[in-house]
Design a protein around this motif. Structure first.
Motif, short mmCIF file in Angstrom:
data_model
loop_
_atom_site.label_atom_id
_atom_site.label_comp_id
_atom_site.label_asym_id
_atom_site.label_seq_id
_atom_site.Cartn_x
_atom_site.Cartn_y
_atom_site.Cartn_z
N ALA A 23 0.85 -1.20 0.00
CA ALA A 23 0.00 0.00 0.00
C ALA A 23 0.89 1.24 0.00
CB ALA A 23 -0.90 -0.01 1.22
N ILE A 63 -5.24 2.70 3.20
CA ILE A 63 -6.56 3.12 3.69
C ILE A 63 -6.50 3.49 5.17
CG2 ILE A 63 -9.01 2.47 3.83
CD1 ILE A 63 -8.32 0.27 1.72
N PHE A 66 -6.09 7.17 6.01
CA PHE A 66 -7.15 8.14 5.74
C PHE A 66 -7.73 8.73 7.03
CE2 PHE A 66 -8.34 6.08 1.39
CZ PHE A 66 -7.17 6.59 0.86
N MET A 70 -2.66 13.80 7.08
CA MET A 70 -1.79 13.40 5.95
C MET A 70 -0.34 13.81 6.20
SD MET A 70 -3.14 11.96 3.24
CE MET A 70 -4.78 11.43 2.81
N PRO A 122 -11.07 0.42 -7.32
CA PRO A 122 -12.18 0.10 -6.41
C PRO A 122 -12.52 1.22 -5.42
CG PRO A 122 -10.19 -1.02 -5.71
CD PRO A 122 -9.80 -0.20 -6.90
N GLU A 123 -11.99 2.43 -5.62
CA GLU A 123 -12.21 3.50 -4.64
C GLU A 123 -13.68 3.72 -4.33
OE1 GLU A 123 -10.01 3.55 -7.05
OE2 GLU A 123 -8.18 4.59 -6.48
N ALA A 131 -8.50 9.42 -6.95
CA ALA A 131 -8.14 10.84 -6.87
C ALA A 131 -6.67 11.09 -7.08
CB ALA A 131 -8.59 11.41 -5.53
N ALA A 132 -5.98 10.14 -7.69
CA ALA A 132 -4.59 10.41 -8.05
C ALA A 132 -4.49 10.40 -9.57
CB ALA A 132 -3.66 9.39 -7.42
N ARG A 260 -14.45 13.58 3.36
CA ARG A 260 -14.92 13.98 4.70
C ARG A 260 -16.27 13.36 5.04
NH1 ARG A 260 -14.19 19.17 2.45
NH2 ARG A 260 -12.08 19.95 2.76
N PHE A 271 -14.80 -2.27 5.10
CA PHE A 271 -13.63 -2.95 4.52
C PHE A 271 -12.85 -3.67 5.62
CE2 PHE A 271 -9.11 -3.03 3.50
CZ PHE A 271 -9.10 -3.63 2.25
N LYS A 279 -11.02 -13.10 11.74
CA LYS A 279 -10.04 -13.40 12.81
C LYS A 279 -10.81 -13.63 14.10
CE LYS A 279 -6.73 -10.61 10.38
NZ LYS A 279 -6.59 -9.23 9.99
C1 LIG Z 1 -9.68 16.74 4.62
C2 LIG Z 1 -9.78 16.92 3.17
C3 LIG Z 1 -8.80 16.13 2.42
C4 LIG Z 1 -9.15 16.13 1.05
C5 LIG Z 1 -8.50 15.32 0.05
C6 LIG Z 1 -7.74 14.14 0.45
C7 LIG Z 1 -7.06 13.62 -0.73
C8 LIG Z 1 -6.35 12.37 -0.41
C9 LIG Z 1 -5.61 11.93 -1.63
C10 LIG Z 1 -5.64 10.48 -1.71
C11 LIG Z 1 -5.36 10.04 -3.11
C12 LIG Z 1 -6.22 8.87 -3.37
C13 LIG Z 1 -5.56 7.82 -4.15
C14 LIG Z 1 -6.39 6.60 -4.48
O1 LIG Z 1 -7.23 6.90 -5.53
C15 LIG Z 1 -7.15 6.08 -3.31
C16 LIG Z 1 -6.95 4.61 -3.09
O2 LIG Z 1 -6.09 3.98 -3.64
S1 LIG Z 1 -7.98 3.88 -1.98
C17 LIG Z 1 -7.43 2.18 -1.96
C18 LIG Z 1 -7.87 1.43 -3.14
N1 LIG Z 1 -7.51 0.04 -3.01
C19 LIG Z 1 -8.35 -0.90 -2.62
O3 LIG Z 1 -9.50 -0.66 -2.38
C20 LIG Z 1 -7.79 -2.28 -2.49
C21 LIG Z 1 -8.14 -2.83 -1.16
N2 LIG Z 1 -7.55 -4.13 -0.92
C22 LIG Z 1 -8.01 -5.25 -1.49
O4 LIG Z 1 -8.87 -5.28 -2.32
C23 LIG Z 1 -7.38 -6.53 -1.03
O5 LIG Z 1 -6.86 -6.32 0.25
C24 LIG Z 1 -6.27 -7.06 -1.94
C25 LIG Z 1 -5.24 -5.99 -2.24
C26 LIG Z 1 -6.88 -7.60 -3.24
C27 LIG Z 1 -5.56 -8.25 -1.24
O6 LIG Z 1 -6.52 -9.22 -0.91
P1 LIG Z 1 -6.14 -10.47 0.02
O7 LIG Z 1 -4.93 -11.08 -0.48
O8 LIG Z 1 -7.37 -11.29 0.14
O9 LIG Z 1 -5.75 -9.87 1.44
P2 LIG Z 1 -6.63 -9.01 2.45
O10 LIG Z 1 -7.74 -8.34 1.76
O11 LIG Z 1 -6.96 -9.85 3.60
O12 LIG Z 1 -5.58 -7.88 2.86
C28 LIG Z 1 -4.42 -8.22 3.57
C29 LIG Z 1 -4.15 -7.15 4.60
O13 LIG Z 1 -3.84 -5.94 3.91
C30 LIG Z 1 -4.70 -4.91 4.33
N3 LIG Z 1 -4.91 -4.01 3.16
C31 LIG Z 1 -5.28 -4.38 1.94
N4 LIG Z 1 -5.34 -3.31 1.13
C32 LIG Z 1 -5.00 -2.24 1.88
C33 LIG Z 1 -4.87 -0.85 1.61
N5 LIG Z 1 -5.09 -0.35 0.39
N6 LIG Z 1 -4.50 -0.07 2.63
C34 LIG Z 1 -4.25 -0.56 3.86
N7 LIG Z 1 -4.36 -1.87 4.18
C35 LIG Z 1 -4.73 -2.70 3.19
C36 LIG Z 1 -5.96 -5.61 4.76
O14 LIG Z 1 -6.70 -4.80 5.63
C37 LIG Z 1 -5.38 -6.84 5.43
O15 LIG Z 1 -4.93 -6.48 6.69
P3 LIG Z 1 -5.76 -6.86 7.99
O16 LIG Z 1 -7.02 -6.06 7.92
O17 LIG Z 1 -6.02 -8.32 7.87
O18 LIG Z 1 -4.90 -6.47 9.11
#
Ligand SMILES: CCCCCCCCCCCCC[C@H](O)CC(=O)SCCNC(=O)CCNC(=O)[C@H](O)C(C)(C)COP(=O)(O)OP(=O)(O)OC[C@H]1O[C@@H](n2cnc3c(N)ncnc32)[C@H](O)[C@@H]1OP(=O)(O)O
Length: 719
Positions: A23, A63, A66, A70, A122-123, A131-132, A260, A271, A279
């Motif tokens: 991540a 995630i 968030f 920041m 998937p956002e 948003a990137a 927000r 999520f 768990k």
């Molecule tokens: C106040 C005003 C502010 C205004 C503006 C702010 C702007 C901010 C700018 C941000 C820019 C945004 C950029 C971007 O567009 C946003 C994103 O990218 S959001 C994230 C999108 N990604 C996802 O949704 C993917 C999520 N993950 C999954 O789908 C799955 O985890 C996987 C990657 C396919 C892996 O699947 P599996 O192998 O089955 O494993 P798990 O699902 O069990 O995950 C293992 C473990 O990892 C943790 N995890 C997974 N993904 C993330 C992540 N993206 N961030 C953090 N952690 C993650 C997951 O929770 C598991 O951990 P556990 O919960 O078991 O401890």
């Protein structure tokens, strides 16, 4: 957090190193920024490859960050620097490139994927938008319509589809990293400008406005009040109508609004909650980390009614060999046909061959000698289930796990008739069992950790969200449903109509209101349960007045509706009117309105105006109150489990996070105050009496949901 190496003489290899999914945390963004700057500055480096450690490119933005202030370099300028550089950058995608991970890859000039990789944005499922630069670069790369579809649904795409769509340039069965390094050398010196997506125009068909308007109408209809899909369409519109920089500005504005929002918080909570329920832990100290599941290769299903058929299909689809048992020959034949049809239908959709070879049908229980796990799914009748369990106990091998699909009967009572109560567990599926994602895994007082691990592991293999619950009447989901149903019926008595109540619940975000769901399930199901419980029919205490049972308020309205032969969709009439028996389009029925009016006159009830707010407060707060009681009684591991049960099993809108999360969002003092108010108005309804846990939480300043466990009275867990 990003490793730098120079390979093949002139290629800089930047590897993201943030397990498990790489991540884009602050440290990773810093690592990438520094590595890219170094590569662009170093005259010996002619091209760059970005990849991820451990076979995963990148799971997107972190995630967990968030919820915090920041820090670290922001993503947008980091990705722009890659794209704007004068050296070709190739993304080597293995595992996944999701969200910010795909946006990073879109900022690269070329993308090479492993054949097993998946990409997506998937956002939207987290209440956000890409948003990137994702909403601006993807439409420029693959065109408006496909980009709209991917961004508004968050759908994951296989490498093969990504190649067809033009998201990736090459797919390989070998190492994506090796191919990318080779490719990065081949493209040195080729013009980079056409590869910089921000400099391109979004390819647009002539009917661009129609496509955007239709997409907006579609997402609004599907979103059930979720804001992110709507914002996604608005952002993609900007990719068509505005120059890149102005489009990016729009993307940021929309993101700031979503970021927000309480919906984004709810969806991100879901999520993590979905992952947290896997768990599990028991009061004995056993947990998912120290309890090994038994191997299950051959399973059996007893009973080929609706539930048994769905369970059979789910097991076969997960690749298990299944013995399906039905003692009634006619029912067996019917079940066989239905199961085959369901499997064929599913296989056709996936362009696969139905695994009918995994199935064996029989009327003879003695054929279960070699099965590892048996799921009983016979009629919901304790005597019948006990008889089945007794037989299973003597027929099956001594270490076979015996599961019941009861929706609320006592698992311990069933276990007590077997010679192996420690190998008995509840596996409560939801109809249709091959479709619905929820599984309640019910721990009997003697279910062993190993058997819990086996049921949870099987649930995972079936693709279910499995939640460990305690053995109480109705378990967690159905137990909480009772006060909700009661309140809906009481509201009808007091002046509401089914369509008014359903309208409020659908406006809240449920796919169907309570009366439409009841019509769909069949009104006779609840009628039979009420008869057995002595609430209606010949077993009612003759001393009970008509609107009072067992010391509390009771509404006989659902019984009256059933007595008229109105059993729901299947009979063409229930709380609503349908065009034909089995019809699905519900229209308000003047006969039901008349029935309600006559009923009120008969009982001297003066109808009053009832608003949506009262419907929501009474139905939802009563259900939430029971959720607090479930926690207090130690029947769930925590609020996350309850929330996942409602999101995955009962249509609770995910963007509202589940009932317990919703209570926290509304504010616990408000929930308590409204329950107290309604309890005063309806003193004969015990389930409106606020739970002591709710009171304790409010007295202690309404701590956040993840601290509620600290306020349970110990020892509390029945798990
Ligand atoms: C106040 C005003 C502010 C205004 C503006 C702010 C702007 C901010 C700018 C941000 C820019 C945004 C950029 C971007 O567009 C946003 C994103 O990218 S959001 C994230 C999108 N990604 C996802 O949704 C993917 C999520 N993950 C999954 O789908 C799955 O985890 C996987 C990657 C396919 C892996 O699947 P599996 O192998 O089955 O494993 P798990 O699902 O069990 O995950 C293992 C473990 O990892 C943790 N995890 C997974 N993904 C993330 C992540 N993206 N961030 C953090 N952690 C993650 C997951 O929770 C598991 O951990 P556990 O919960 O078991 O401890």
């Amino acid at each position: 957090m990003a490793r730098y190496a120079q390979v093949q003489g002139s290629v800089a290899l930047i590897t993201l190193t943030n397990p498990p999914v790489n991540a884009l945390s602050a440290a990773v963004r810093l690592g990438i920024t520094e590595a890219v700057t170094r590569a662009l500055r170093d005259p010996k480096v002619k091209s760059v490859v970005i990849c991820g450690e451990n076979g995963v490119f990148c799971g997107g933005a972190d995630i967990r960050e968030f919820a915090k202030p920041m820090t670290g370099p922001p993503l947008v300028p980091m990705i722009s620097a890659i794209e704007e550089g004068d050296k070709p950058v190739v993304a080597a995608i293995e595992g996944v490139a999701f969200g910010g991970g795909l946006e990073l890859a879109l900022g690269c000039h070329y993308r090479i994927a492993h054949s097993k990789a998946r990409v997506g944005l998937p956002e939207v499922t987290l209440g956000l938008l890409p948003a990137a630069g994702g909403t601006q670069r993807l439409p420029r790369l693959i065109g408006l319509a496909p980009a709209l579809e991917l961004i508004t649904t968050g759908r994951h795409v296989t490498a093969q589809e990504a190649l067809k769509l033009g998201i990736v340039d090459k797919v390989t069965d070998q190492s994506a990293q090796d191919l990318a390094i080779q490719f990065a050398q081949e493209v040195i010196g080729q013009p980079l400008l056409p590869r910089k997506l921000s400099t391109q125009l979004t390819p647009c068909p002539p009917d661009v406005d129609t496509i955007l308007d239709e997409a907006m109408a579609r997402v609004k209809q599907r979103a059930r009040g979720a804001m992110a899909p709507v914002a996604c369409v608005q952002a993609v519109r900007a990719a068509v109508n505005l120059p890149y920089q102005a489009g990016m500005q729009k993307e940021q504005e929309l993101m700031a609004f979503l970021f927000r929002s309480s919906q984004a918080r709810a969806l991100q909570y879901c999520f993590f909650a979905q992952r947290a329920v896997g768990k599990w832990s028991l009061s004995s100290g056993a947990h998912s980390g120290n309890s090994k599941p038994r191997p299950v290769t051959k399973a059996a299903v007893i009973g080929l009614g609706t539930m048994g058929r769905g369970i059979t299909v789910a097991l076969v689809k997960a690749g298990l060999s299944v013995v399906a048992v039905e003692t009634n020959k006619k029912q067996l034949e019917m079940g066989k046909q239905m199961v085959s049809a369901m499997l064929k239908h599913d296989a056709q959709k996936m362009n696969a061959v139905p695994r009918l070879d995994l199935l064996h049908y029989t009327t003879d229980l003695s054929e279960l000698k070699n099965t590892d796990l048996i799921i009983e799914a016979v009629f919901e009748d304790m005597a019948l289930k006990k008889e089945v369990f007794k037989k299973l106990s003597s027929v099956c091998k001594p270490d076979a796990v015996l599961c019941t699909n009861t929706s609320g009967l006592d698992v311990d009572e069933l276990a007590s008739v077997t010679k192996r109560p420690e190998l008995v567990v509840g596996m409560h599926f939801f109809a249709p069992a091959h479709v619905m994602k929820l599984l309640e895994v019910v721990r009997g007082s003697r279910s062993s950790p190993e058997v819990m691990a086996t049921a949870m592991h099987l649930g995972k293999r079936l693709g279910k969200v499995s939640v460990v619950v305690g053995n109480c009447s109705g378990f967690v989901g159905n137990r909480m449903l009772r006060p909700y149903l009661d309140q809906a019926n009481f509201l009808l008595e007091e002046g509401a109509t089914p369509e008014l109540v359903d309208g409020a619940l659908e406006e809240f975000g449920f796919p169907m209101g309570v009366f439409k769901v009841s019509d769909l399930s069949g009104l006779d199901v609840g009628w039979r349960i009420r008869k057995e419980a002595g609430l209606t029919g010949p077993n009612v205490d003759p001393k009970d007045p008509l609107r009072r049972r067992q010391g509390r308020r009771y509404s006989p309205l659902p019984d009256l509706v059933c007595e008229q032969g109105r059993l729901g969709q299947k009979s063409g009439r229930g709380w609503y009117l349908y065009d034909k028996p089995g019809g699905r389009v519900a229209t308000p029925d003047p006969d039901i309105h008349k029935l309600l009016e006559d009923y009120r006159v008969r009982h001297g009830i003066r109808p009053r105006q009832i608003g949506s707010q009262e419907v929501l407060e009474r139905c939802l707060f009563a259900l939430i109150n029971e959720g607090f009681r479930v926690l207090e009684d130690g029947m769930a591991m925590g609020p996350e489990g309850i929330d996942m049960i409602y999101v995955f099993g009962y249509g609770w809108p995910r963007h509202r996070g589940g009932p317990m999360f919703y209570a926290a969002m509304v504010g616990l003092p408000r929930v308590l105050e409204r329950l107290e108010y309604y309890q005063q108005v309806h003193p004969d309804v015990p389930h409106l009496q606020p739970s002591s846990l709710l009171r304790r939480l409010v007295v202690n300043g309404s701590p956040p949901l993840d601290k509620w466990r600290d306020f349970l009275q110990r020892p509390h867990s029945q798990l």
